[in-house]
Structures are given as C-alpha cells and as structure tokens.
Design a protein around this motif. Sequence first.
Motif, short mmCIF file in Angstrom:
data_model
loop_
_atom_site.label_atom_id
_atom_site.label_comp_id
_atom_site.label_asym_id
_atom_site.label_seq_id
_atom_site.Cartn_x
_atom_site.Cartn_y
_atom_site.Cartn_z
N ASN A 1 0.51 -0.89 -0.08
CA ASN A 1 -0.29 -0.07 -0.44
C ASN A 1 1.44 0.94 0.11
N PRO A 2 1.67 1.57 -1.01
CA PRO A 2 2.03 2.00 -1.38
C PRO A 2 1.82 4.13 -0.60
N GLN A 3 0.80 4.51 -0.71
CA GLN A 3 0.12 5.71 -0.49
C GLN A 3 0.04 5.73 1.23
N ARG A 4 -0.07 4.71 2.08
CA ARG A 4 0.02 4.82 3.57
C ARG A 4 1.83 4.58 3.32
N ASP A 5 2.56 3.43 2.97
CA ASP A 5 3.41 2.88 3.53
C ASP A 5 5.31 3.94 3.79
N VAL A 6 4.27 4.78 2.28
CA VAL A 6 6.09 5.42 1.97
C VAL A 6 6.40 6.36 2.53
N PRO A 7 5.07 7.39 2.78
CA PRO A 7 4.41 8.44 3.86
C PRO A 7 5.97 8.14 5.48
N ILE A 8 5.58 6.46 5.84
CA ILE A 8 5.01 6.50 7.29
C ILE A 8 7.04 6.15 6.55
N GLY A 9 7.24 5.67 6.27
CA GLY A 9 8.54 4.58 6.22
C GLY A 9 9.77 5.98 5.54
N ILE A 10 9.30 6.90 5.70
CA ILE A 10 10.23 8.31 5.25
C ILE A 10 10.12 8.79 6.14
N ILE A 11 8.77 9.23 6.75
CA ILE A 11 9.53 9.73 8.15
C ILE A 11 9.64 9.24 9.17
N ALA A 12 9.33 8.02 9.07
CA ALA A 12 9.51 6.99 10.60
C ALA A 12 11.24 6.22 10.95
N THR A 13 11.56 6.86 8.99
CA THR A 13 13.35 7.01 9.15
C THR A 13 14.06 8.18 9.54
N LEU A 14 13.54 9.45 8.83
CA LEU A 14 13.75 10.17 9.46
C LEU A 14 13.68 11.03 10.46
N VAL A 15 12.96 10.69 11.66
CA VAL A 15 12.50 10.91 12.85
C VAL A 15 13.67 9.80 13.76
N VAL A 16 14.17 8.45 13.28
CA VAL A 16 15.03 7.85 14.38
C VAL A 16 16.66 8.56 13.75
N CYS A 17 16.48 9.12 13.02
CA CYS A 17 17.78 9.51 12.15
C CYS A 17 17.70 11.40 13.27
N THR A 18 16.92 11.55 13.18
CA THR A 18 17.06 12.83 13.68
C THR A 18 17.18 12.71 15.35
N ILE A 19 16.36 12.26 15.64
CA ILE A 19 16.31 11.61 17.42
C ILE A 19 17.99 11.26 17.36
N LEU A 20 18.74 10.80 16.59
CA LEU A 20 20.22 10.07 16.55
C LEU A 20 21.17 11.85 16.49
N TYR A 21 20.82 11.94 15.77
CA TYR A 21 21.48 13.51 15.80
C TYR A 21 21.65 14.35 16.81
N ILE A 22 20.38 14.87 17.26
CA ILE A 22 20.06 15.47 18.22
C ILE A 22 21.05 15.46 19.14
N GLY A 23 20.87 13.84 19.55
CA GLY A 23 21.04 13.58 20.64
C GLY A 23 22.64 13.72 20.95
N VAL A 24 23.82 13.46 19.44
CA VAL A 24 24.88 13.98 19.06
C VAL A 24 24.90 15.53 19.69
N ALA A 25 24.32 16.11 19.22
CA ALA A 25 24.55 17.58 19.17
C ALA A 25 24.30 17.92 20.28
N VAL A 26 23.21 17.53 21.28
CA VAL A 26 23.25 17.90 22.36
C VAL A 26 24.42 17.35 23.27
N VAL A 27 25.15 16.33 23.05
CA VAL A 27 25.77 15.82 24.25
C VAL A 27 27.19 16.56 23.74
N LEU A 28 27.45 16.99 22.19
CA LEU A 28 29.25 17.18 21.94
C LEU A 28 28.69 18.49 22.50
N THR A 29 27.38 19.50 22.67
CA THR A 29 27.90 20.69 22.61
C THR A 29 27.63 21.23 24.54
N GLY A 30 27.50 19.41 25.03
CA GLY A 30 27.58 19.96 26.82
C GLY A 30 28.50 19.62 27.14
#
Length: 478
Positions: free
Chosen positions: A254-283
Amino acid sequence: MGAVIGSGIFTVIGTAIAGEKFDTTSILRAPVLDYLIHHSALAGRPGAGPALAVSLILVAIVCGLTGLCYAELASMIPIAGSAYTYTYATLGELVAWIIGWDLILEYAGSNMAVSVGFAAHMVDLLDWFGFHPALRWISPAYLPAGLQDLQGHDLYLPGWHFGFDWPAFLIVMILTVVLIRGIRESAETNNIMVLLKLAAILIFIFTSAHFIKPHYYHPFSPNGWSGILTGGSIIFFTYIGFDSVSTAAEECRNPQRDVPIGIIATLVVCTILYIGVAVVLTGLVPWQSMVDDAAPVVNALKKLSVTPGAHSLHWVRLVVLFGAMMGMISSILVFQLGQSRVWFSMSRDRLLPAVFGRIHKKYRTPAVATWVAGFVVGIPAGLFDIGTLTDLSNIGTLFAFALVSIGVIILRVREPERRRGFCVPFGPIIPALSVIFCILLMMGLPIITWMRFFIWLGLGLLIYFFYSRKRSEFYKAE
C-alpha cells in the motif's frame, strides 16, 4: 536506514555548531540571506551553537517533504535508478543532464568531505597509539582559518601552505580499487559498517552524557535564526542518501500509506540520533572550540579524557573512532559507486564520451568511470578543507531536490493521467513547500559557494549544448 545515518555527523557537526572564521572580512564568505538582510560583510559565517538541535529538525522537515516528491517520481518509472534515471524518463534530456551534472557535484563533494573527515579520524587514531606524522602530510593545503592544536596555538596561518592530506587521498584510491574489483564484496561488508556506525553514535551518546556541563548550553542560540539557518545548511550534508528510502514505492503493498510512514519514521529516528549527538557534544565542550574541526566528537573525548574522573573516555574515544571510520568507509563506497554509475549512465545515453562507459574485461565494472570518479574526489580531498567541500555538496544536493519537487508539479499538469504508484498528498502544496525550504537552506550557504555552483552549472550547460546534445539519442531522433 543505513543510507540515511550519514557519517558526516562525526565530521561536519563541529562546523555546523561553531560556524567558520576567516582572517579577513569578506562579502563572499557571508551567507546569502544574512547579507541580503544586513548588507554587511562577515569574517566567516555564524554557527548554530547548541541550537543545532533546531537546525536538525528543520532539515528533517525539508528532507521529508522532498522524500515524498522523490517517491512519486520514482513510482512513475518501473525500474530502479537514480534521480538522473527518473528525470530522463519523465522530464526530458536537458533536465536530466542538469540533475546528472548536479549529482556528480553532490556525490563528489560529499565524498571529498567524508574523506577529509576520515583522514582527521585516522590522525586521531594514530595519536591514540602515540604516532604523530608530520603536519604537512596530514593536513589540507588550503586552510581558510589556519590550523590550531587543542590548546588553541597556531600550527598554520590561514591560507595556502605546502602540504597534502594523504590519508584522505589514499582512502579514496583504495576504495576505488575495491569498487573496480566488484561491488558484491563491497555490499556484503557495507551492512556491518553501518551497524558499527550506529553503535559508535549510541556509545558516544550514552557514555558521554554523564560528563555534560549544563552551563555550556547558555546562550542556547548565540547567533539567533541566522546561525540556526546556517547550521542547517551545513548539517544538511549528513542527510544525503535519505532519498534511497523513497525509491521503494513499487515494493510496497500500500504505497500511499507505507511510503510516507517509511520516510517519516526513518527521518524521525535519524534526527533523534543526530540531536542526541548535538546535545551531548555541545554539553561537553564550549561550542566555540569546534571551529574548523573535522573530528569534533573524538577531539572532545580526547580533551575530556585527561580531566579527573574521565579516564574511561580514553577507551570510549577508541571505540567511537573505530565505528566512525568504518561508517565513513561505507559512505565513501556507496557514493563513489553512485557517482561512477552516474558517469556511466550519462555515457550510455551518449551525453558523455563513450570512454566513460567502458567495462572492465575481467571484473565487468565501469572501470574508467570509477577511476575518474576516484581522482576527481581524491585530489581535491587532499587540497581543501572540510567546510569548502561540504558546501559544494550541500548546494548541489539542495538544487537537485528542488528540481525534483518542481518536476512533480510540472508532471501533475502535463501528464495528470500517467500511472503513479504513489502520489504526494495535498496536491501541489507539499512539492511547493519542498522547493521553498530547499531554497531557504541554500540561502544559508555563503555567496562564494553560489558562485562556484553557478560556474559548475555553466560549465555543464556548455558541455551539453556544444557536445552532448548533438550526440544524444533525442537529437538523432529529431
């Protein structure tokens, strides 16, 4: 997910946090939007400081919007490929040429920057074992802000000096040989390298969080929105490769449902990891201390490991070094492969000389294109600093993403009846927002980067109109 978790987070995050400083004030070094608002020259450009976390959220939104547009374009073509392949089949030869020429800049600039980062980590690894090579053989020939040691003492003054970053050059050439011998071996090890890269990020976050000093977070946004936008323009480099997630539209039930979920979920996970690095590093260390640092994470661990009660970070530094370097090798492999295949595809379509399409007799790989891609990346990686190289990759990528989003709008009008396995929701709103945000991030790049980009684009158009167009299949069909 592995394609999205960029190794650039270990290299360019310091530049995104601290910005860049130069010895002279120049209009050319000022971000475009900053200059349009203030009409003043700057001695560099502002960094985001601890507010890089906000920059990362902004970049994730841009990538999410563009990813949806990319998915629609990819779903219209029943073959696997790149942005060049999709635009060639949907928008025609000229747009495909521009995007292909742009992808060469994106992949080349990305790998140049990652190679410089790899070299900085290699030098840090040698330092961990007590080896200290001569500076002239491990630092770029061009250092716009000079070179300082961890105590802030000048090792090189700003500008050109006699030197060459040999580790950056050699890693590219070694991996070029690996790619020529066959991508199967490269693909099998790539997944392991991605896991090591992810492990390095998590280990850094969880082991270093105990040493955070909250007063380093004040002020949170030292350069205001100008710094946040500039930080986003620089850190965008770490998301290069996310568009590979959007090419799976044809494989979804079901690409109309699965594609947005896949893109958004992937970006959310990666952004959380990146924010974790940024927050720790600047601290861990003052944000100003990361100016022109191509290995800010491991250098922060190095500084802290000699302080009382933090000796355990000496071993954490080694683990992070190993994981980061393996991740960078996987990134260089993927994008060198992608770059050589763009050269090969454009040669196959007769837009570039046939020599780029030559196949190795034994290994059945595009040897000439791979060698050319290797030298095109390796030599500049030995000469230039990471900030210059990252900017070239960022502006090339953002321009290509804007063109893809514009292409979706054009095809909606020109070919509304064409089959689409996935359609971007809300009509033209999301593609239009994607274009606007891509241009906004491009405005956070310095004027000199825009000039270099237009020179590159102009050179590409000259090649197209005076060579490629007359030899293409479209021209012969006319």
